[in-house]
Design a protein around this motif. Structure first.
Motif, PDB file in Angstrom:
ATOM      1  N   ARG A  58     -33.433 -46.400  14.561  1.00 13.28           N
ATOM      2  CA  ARG A  58     -32.642 -45.614  15.510  1.00 13.28           C
ATOM      3  C   ARG A  58     -33.208 -44.208  15.654  1.00 13.28           C
ATOM      4  N   PHE A  59     -33.601 -43.596  14.547  1.00 18.15           N
ATOM      5  CA  PHE A  59     -34.218 -42.262  14.612  1.00 18.15           C
ATOM      6  C   PHE A  59     -35.514 -42.302  15.424  1.00 18.15           C
ATOM      7  N   GLN A  60     -36.277 -43.353  15.243  1.00 16.67           N
ATOM      8  CA  GLN A  60     -37.526 -43.471  16.001  1.00 16.67           C
ATOM      9  C   GLN A  60     -37.264 -43.662  17.487  1.00 16.67           C
ATOM     10  N   ASP A  61     -36.233 -44.449  17.804  1.00 20.53           N
ATOM     11  CA  ASP A  61     -35.861 -44.627  19.212  1.00 20.53           C
ATOM     12  C   ASP A  61     -35.446 -43.293  19.846  1.00 20.53           C
ATOM     13  N   LEU A  62     -34.661 -42.526  19.101  1.00 22.99           N
ATOM     14  CA  LEU A  62     -34.230 -41.232  19.607  1.00 22.99           C
ATOM     15  C   LEU A  62     -35.418 -40.287  19.777  1.00 22.99           C
ATOM     16  N   SER A  63     -36.353 -40.356  18.845  1.00 25.68           N
ATOM     17  CA  SER A  63     -37.547 -39.516  18.945  1.00 25.68           C
ATOM     18  C   SER A  63     -38.329 -39.845  20.202  1.00 25.68           C
ATOM     19  N   ARG A  64     -38.491 -41.140  20.483  1.00 25.05           N
ATOM     20  CA  ARG A  64     -39.210 -41.534  21.700  1.00 25.05           C
ATOM     21  C   ARG A  64     -38.447 -41.116  22.954  1.00 25.05           C
ATOM     22  N   THR A  65     -37.110 -41.242  22.896  1.00 24.24           N
ATOM     23  CA  THR A  65     -36.292 -40.846  24.039  1.00 24.24           C
ATOM     24  C   THR A  65     -36.418 -39.347  24.315  1.00 24.24           C
ATOM     25  N   LEU A  66     -36.337 -38.550  23.257  1.00 20.28           N
ATOM     26  CA  LEU A  66     -36.461 -37.106  23.420  1.00 20.28           C
ATOM     27  C   LEU A  66     -37.848 -36.725  23.935  1.00 20.28           C
ATOM     28  N   THR A  67     -38.862 -37.435  23.474  1.00 21.18           N
ATOM     29  CA  THR A  67     -40.227 -37.165  23.948  1.00 21.18           C
ATOM     30  C   THR A  67     -40.345 -37.456  25.431  1.00 21.18           C
ATOM     31  N   ARG A  68     -39.740 -38.568  25.879  1.00 23.53           N
ATOM     32  CA  ARG A  68     -39.762 -38.899  27.307  1.00 23.53           C
ATOM     33  C   ARG A  68     -39.023 -37.848  28.125  1.00 23.53           C
ATOM     34  N   GLU A  69     -37.880 -37.380  27.614  1.00 23.13           N
ATOM     35  CA  GLU A  69     -37.126 -36.364  28.334  1.00 23.13           C
ATOM     36  C   GLU A  69     -37.917 -35.064  28.443  1.00 23.13           C
ATOM     37  N   ILE A  70     -38.570 -34.678  27.344  1.00 23.87           N
ATOM     38  CA  ILE A  70     -39.372 -33.454  27.361  1.00 23.87           C
ATOM     39  C   ILE A  70     -40.516 -33.588  28.362  1.00 23.87           C
ATOM     40  N   THR A  71     -41.145 -34.764  28.385  1.00 22.35           N
ATOM     41  CA  THR A  71     -42.235 -34.996  29.330  1.00 22.35           C
ATOM     42  C   THR A  71     -41.734 -34.945  30.771  1.00 22.35           C
TER      43      THR A  71
END
Length: 206
Positions: free
Chosen positions: A149-162
């Motif tokens: 779940r933490f990894q999913d959130l990390s990827r989600t936040l990275t996509r949002e930042i991008t």
């Protein structure tokens, strides 16, 4: 000569008011035109604007003419409207991003708090029965889900930042293009001093 002067004054009045009607008709025609500012024909008596109240110019009393066609705008209110529009757009973009992020992080199906509570619940069960092999396996499995779940959130936040960075770049390009257009219009305005109609049209575009 007297009759000729009367006819000349009447002709000047008709011409001036015809021009005023043309300006009014133009306002009606462009009522739904984006960026169009209402025009106002300013009339002035021929021979006015003398410096002395007891002296008249030699051409005074020759009727009326259109002095200038002005845009009915308020610079202060226009600046306030631009500022309010910019603030509203900024807050709308911020609200949209926060709403998307909230739905991703705190959705009922993928709520991070639920995974954390579940993990510590399994740890507490294991603490009550440390020798239980099934409880150990359950804790390991719950820990793996929490990590995922933490990894999913990390990827989600990275996509949002991008996505935010991409939007900012696109908007910056748009701002630069608009700034260039405004600079060109300002240059044309400086070269068209004295041409009221052209200047009014360019101010509408700006």
């Amino acid at each position: 000569k007297f009759v000729a002067d009367i006819l000349s004054i009447g002709s000047a009045g008709l011409s001036a008011y015809r021009r005023s009607l043309e300006v009014t008709g133009n306002n009606i025609t462009n009522v739904n035109t984006e960026g169009y500012a209402r025009r106002d024909a300013q009339l002035i008596g021929v021979g006015e604007a003398t410096m002395s109240p007891i002296l008249l110019r030699s051409d005074s009393g020759n009727g009326v003419t259109v002095d200038v066609v002005r845009r009915a705008t308020n610079t202060f209110l226009q600046a306030e409207a631009w500022s309010a529009t910019a603030t509203a757009a900024k807050l709308e973009a911020f609200s949209d991003r926060m709403d998307r992020l909230e739905k991703t992080v705190f959705s009922s199906e993928n709520d991070l708090g639920t995974y954390i509570q579940g993990f510590f619940g399994k740890v507490q069960d294991l603490a009550s029965n440390p020798t239980s092999l099934p409880d150990r396996i359950t804790v390991i499995g719950s820990a793996g889900q929490l990590v995922d779940r933490f990894q999913d959130l990390s990827r989600t936040l990275t996509r949002e930042i991008t996505a935010i960075s991409t939007d900012a770049t696109d908007q910056l390009s748009e701002v630069n293009a608009l700034t260039l257009q405004i600079a060109k219009i300002n240059t044309q305005l400086n070269s068209n001093i004295g041409f009221a109609q052209k200047s009014n049209d360019m101010l509408d575009r700006r």
